[in-house]
Motif scaffolding. Structure first.
Motif, mmCIF file in Angstrom:
data_model
loop_
_atom_site.group_PDB
_atom_site.id
_atom_site.type_symbol
_atom_site.label_atom_id
_atom_site.label_comp_id
_atom_site.label_asym_id
_atom_site.label_seq_id
_atom_site.Cartn_x
_atom_site.Cartn_y
_atom_site.Cartn_z
ATOM 1 N N UNK A 5 0.833 -1.197 0.000
ATOM 2 C CA UNK A 5 0.000 0.000 0.000
ATOM 3 C C UNK A 5 0.872 1.253 0.000
ATOM 4 N N UNK A 6 1.910 1.270 0.827
ATOM 5 C CA UNK A 6 2.798 2.439 0.870
ATOM 6 C C UNK A 6 3.563 2.602 -0.434
ATOM 7 N N UNK A 7 3.966 1.499 -1.055
ATOM 8 C CA UNK A 7 4.660 1.573 -2.340
ATOM 9 C C UNK A 7 3.763 2.157 -3.422
ATOM 10 N N UNK A 40 -5.328 12.476 1.764
ATOM 11 C CA UNK A 40 -6.588 11.927 2.260
ATOM 12 C C UNK A 40 -6.811 10.521 1.727
ATOM 13 N N UNK A 41 -6.416 10.266 0.489
ATOM 14 C CA UNK A 41 -6.586 8.936 -0.102
ATOM 15 C C UNK A 41 -5.725 7.914 0.639
ATOM 16 N N UNK A 42 -4.525 8.309 1.030
ATOM 17 C CA UNK A 42 -3.651 7.402 1.777
ATOM 18 C C UNK A 42 -4.237 7.123 3.155
ATOM 19 N N UNK A 43 -4.711 8.156 3.851
ATOM 20 C CA UNK A 43 -5.358 7.949 5.149
ATOM 21 C C UNK A 43 -6.493 6.932 5.020
ATOM 22 N N UNK A 44 -7.346 7.110 4.038
ATOM 23 C CA UNK A 44 -8.493 6.217 3.855
ATOM 24 C C UNK A 44 -8.044 4.789 3.566
ATOM 25 N N UNK A 45 -7.048 4.627 2.716
ATOM 26 C CA UNK A 45 -6.554 3.290 2.373
ATOM 27 C C UNK A 45 -5.914 2.614 3.588
ATOM 28 N N UNK A 46 -5.165 3.358 4.380
ATOM 29 C CA UNK A 46 -4.545 2.796 5.578
ATOM 30 C C UNK A 46 -5.585 2.382 6.609
ATOM 31 N N UNK A 77 14.193 3.187 16.734
ATOM 32 C CA UNK A 77 13.939 1.966 15.961
ATOM 33 C C UNK A 77 14.138 2.245 14.475
ATOM 34 N N UNK A 78 14.442 1.194 13.720
ATOM 35 C CA UNK A 78 14.548 1.371 12.267
ATOM 36 C C UNK A 78 13.169 1.518 11.641
ATOM 37 N N UNK A 79 13.126 2.054 10.449
ATOM 38 C CA UNK A 79 11.880 2.191 9.721
ATOM 39 C C UNK A 79 11.339 0.797 9.371
ATOM 40 N N UNK A 80 10.019 0.660 9.391
ATOM 41 C CA UNK A 80 9.393 -0.598 8.974
ATOM 42 C C UNK A 80 9.151 -0.615 7.477
ATOM 43 N N UNK A 81 9.287 0.562 6.850
ATOM 44 C CA UNK A 81 9.154 0.667 5.390
ATOM 45 C C UNK A 81 10.073 1.775 4.933
ATOM 46 N N UNK A 82 10.799 1.523 3.855
ATOM 47 C CA UNK A 82 11.626 2.537 3.200
ATOM 48 C C UNK A 82 11.433 2.383 1.700
ATOM 49 N N UNK A 83 11.119 3.490 1.032
ATOM 50 C CA UNK A 83 10.954 3.455 -0.424
ATOM 51 C C UNK A 83 12.284 3.065 -1.053
ATOM 52 N N UNK A 84 12.225 2.090 -1.933
ATOM 53 C CA UNK A 84 13.467 1.648 -2.574
ATOM 54 C C UNK A 84 13.696 2.354 -3.886
#
Length: 84
Positions: A5-7, A40-46, A77-84
């Motif tokens: 979803x984040x990607x 707002x679209x990301x908030x809704x999807x999450x 703590x390390x990030x749980x997601x990082x854009x590659x």
């Protein structure tokens, strides 16, 4: 599912899961802390993804953080997601 979803939302660079407290004497809450542009679209999807994965009544805050806040998160703590 969260990573995909984040990607799909190109404006998110990194994500952290953190326990947060919003003031003295307040309880600890879980927060998904995001680095990037708010949407707002990301908030809704999450929210939809979270509610599909966890039982009703569970709560997750979604927060976009500043560079200073991210620096503090990186110390914990390390990030749980990082854009590659």
């Amino acid at each position: 599912a969260l990573a995909q979803l984040l990607a799909d939302h190109r404006d998110v660079e990194r994500a952290y899961l953190a326990r947060v407290r919003y003031g003295d004497g307040q309880p600890l809450d879980m927060a998904l802390c995001l680095v990037g542009a708010e949407s707002d679209a990301l908030y809704a999807a999450l929210r939809k993804l979270f509610h599909a994965m966890f039982e009703q009544g569970q709560h997750l805050d979604i927060v976009f953080v500043s560079p200073d806040e991210e620096a503090r998160l990186r110390e914990l703590a390390p990030a749980v997601y990082t854009r590659s």
